[in-house]
Scaffold this motif. Structure first.
Motif, PDB file in Angstrom:
ATOM      1  N   ARG A 183       0.285  -6.726  -4.679  1.00 34.98           N
ATOM      2  CA  ARG A 183      -0.224  -7.769  -3.782  1.00 34.98           C
ATOM      3  C   ARG A 183      -0.243  -9.105  -4.516  1.00 34.98           C
ATOM      4  O   ARG A 183      -0.559  -9.151  -5.708  1.00 34.98           O
ATOM      5  N   GLY A 188      -6.564   6.415   1.987  1.00 33.13           N
ATOM      6  CA  GLY A 188      -5.900   5.762   0.865  1.00 33.13           C
ATOM      7  C   GLY A 188      -6.943   5.192  -0.074  1.00 33.13           C
ATOM      8  O   GLY A 188      -7.897   4.551   0.361  1.00 33.13           O
ATOM      9  N   GLU A 196      -2.503   7.974  -1.533  1.00 35.21           N
ATOM     10  CA  GLU A 196      -2.586   8.100  -0.086  1.00 35.21           C
ATOM     11  C   GLU A 196      -2.691   9.578   0.259  1.00 35.21           C
ATOM     12  O   GLU A 196      -2.182  10.418  -0.474  1.00 35.21           O
ATOM     13  N   SER A 201       0.767   3.552   2.225  1.00 36.22           N
ATOM     14  CA  SER A 201       0.910   4.086   3.590  1.00 36.22           C
ATOM     15  C   SER A 201       2.359   4.210   4.086  1.00 36.22           C
ATOM     16  O   SER A 201       2.644   5.107   4.881  1.00 36.22           O
ATOM     17  N   GLN A 238      -2.430   3.384  -5.935  1.00 32.46           N
ATOM     18  CA  GLN A 238      -3.160   4.025  -4.835  1.00 32.46           C
ATOM     19  C   GLN A 238      -2.763   5.487  -4.748  1.00 32.46           C
ATOM     20  O   GLN A 238      -1.685   5.882  -5.195  1.00 32.46           O
ATOM     21  N   HIS A 244       0.861  -1.190   0.000  1.00 31.40           N
ATOM     22  CA  HIS A 244       0.000   0.000   0.000  1.00 31.40           C
ATOM     23  C   HIS A 244       0.897   1.240   0.000  1.00 31.40           C
ATOM     24  O   HIS A 244       2.127   1.107   0.122  1.00 31.40           O
TER      25      HIS A 244
END
Ligand code: PHE
Length: 329
Positions: A193, A299, A209, A169, A207, A167
């Motif tokens: 992933r 996110g 964020e 993050s 993504q 991710h």
């Protein structure tokens, strides 16, 4: 002799009609018209004729010779013209070949649109690496050691300490470690992933964020920011809801769903992002005093909202690089 002249004349005109290039033309010239060719020979034969035959034969011979020469000249001009066409003739009336300009990939266009909306809301843009440490991706974000995401099955580990980020993050962690609050930034990028590839999921996606840290940040501000985002991105009439959720790095946490109404199918809620107030443990991990500062984070997956917005039904379209798909956007 008269018949012979006529016959040679016919033979010649048949042969010369078949000529297609200058080489064949030259062969015919040598055979009939050159000094040792058939026609000069006929004139030799003519000289040896008895006087009384000469007028008729002479007349026919001159006539056929002239026809032959004219025909030869005509064909020669044609062959020369055709030859010059093929090697150096330029037809200036032909339309030019236009160069094809590439265009931005639909995902990049979407990311740019998302960035533009958040930049308009006062966020700056910050990026981090796709190869991350286990610490930044999980541990600093308050994931317990036995969290399922830390399993080899779900994450592409490079070795015990490094992995492909799952991710965006961890970019929060990087930013908080090297910046003093207030911080207000979005962090776009690719994430990975270990998922089975299907119409709905892919091993790689994008993504964006978002992080806002200051002394007086509230959950209401988080909601307000995200609502103005979905309205700008999906349109003012978008139907949305916040739903309580859980993330190790935010408390409280929520997910934002939008109502998705396909044309001939029943509508449904679709999750587009996760969000929440940054967990005090996370602030401590990066050396920010949780007594003094608070923050929110969110996110979102770019593919999902792009699929919906452009009514695309298979995520693999984004990665196949089929020009017929890409050129539509
Ligand atoms: N990182 C979370 C995910 O990938 C999304 C999220 C980001 C949730 C920030 C809350 C705060 O699902």
């Amino acid at each position: 002799m008269l018949d012979k002249i006529k016959q040679i004349g016919e033979e010649f005109s048949e042969a010369i009609q078949k000529v297609t290039d200058s080489k064949e033309l030259e062969e015919i010239r040598l055979k009939y018209l050159s000094r040792k060719g058939i026609f000069p020979q006929l004139f030799e034969d003519f000289k040896a004729l008895p006087k009384e035959e000469k007028p008729a034969v002479g007349q026919l011979l001159n006539q056929v010779k002239n026809q032959t020469q004219n025909l030869f000249d005509e064909i020669k001009t044609k062959v020369e013209l055709a030859g010059s066409h093929s090697d150096s003739y330029i037809d200036l009336t032909l339309p030019g070949r236009s160069k094809q300009l590439g265009s931005k990939h639909l995902l990049i266009q979407s990311m740019n649109e998302i960035k533009k909306i958040f930049i308009g809301l006062g966020f700056s843009v910050y990026e981090g690496p796709e190869l991350e440490s286990d610490y930044n991706n999980f541990e600093a974000l308050n994931f317990p050691p036995d969290h399922p995401a830390r399993d080899m099955q779900d994450t592409f580990f490079i070795n015990d300490d490094f992995l492909l980020r799952t991710h965006t993050s961890p970019v929060q962690i990087r930013l908080m470690k090297n910046t003093k609050p207030p911080i207000r930034a979005i962090m776009p990028g690719k994430v990975y992933r270990n998922e089975a590839i299907s119409a709905k999921s892919y091993c790689l996606f994008h993504q964006v964020e978002g992080l806002y840290i200051d002394t007086d940040v509230t959950f209401a501000e988080l909601k307000g920011t995200l609502v103005s985002f979905v309205k700008r991105y999906f349109g003012d009439d978008v139907k949305y809801r916040f739903r309580a959720s859980f993330f190790p790095f935010t408390e409280p946490s929520a997910e934002l769903d939008i109502w998705w109404q396909p044309k001939d199918k029943p509508g449904q809620w679709m999750e587009i992002l996760g969000c929440g107030m940054v967990d005090p443990n996370v602030l401590e991990n990066v050396g920010i005093d949780p007594e003094k500062y608070v923050g929110y984070a969110f996110g979102m997956g770019v593919e999902r909202s792009t699929l919906r917005k452009y009514k695309i039904n298979d995520i693999r379209n984004f990665f196949d690089n089929d020009k017929r798909f890409l050129e539509q956007f």
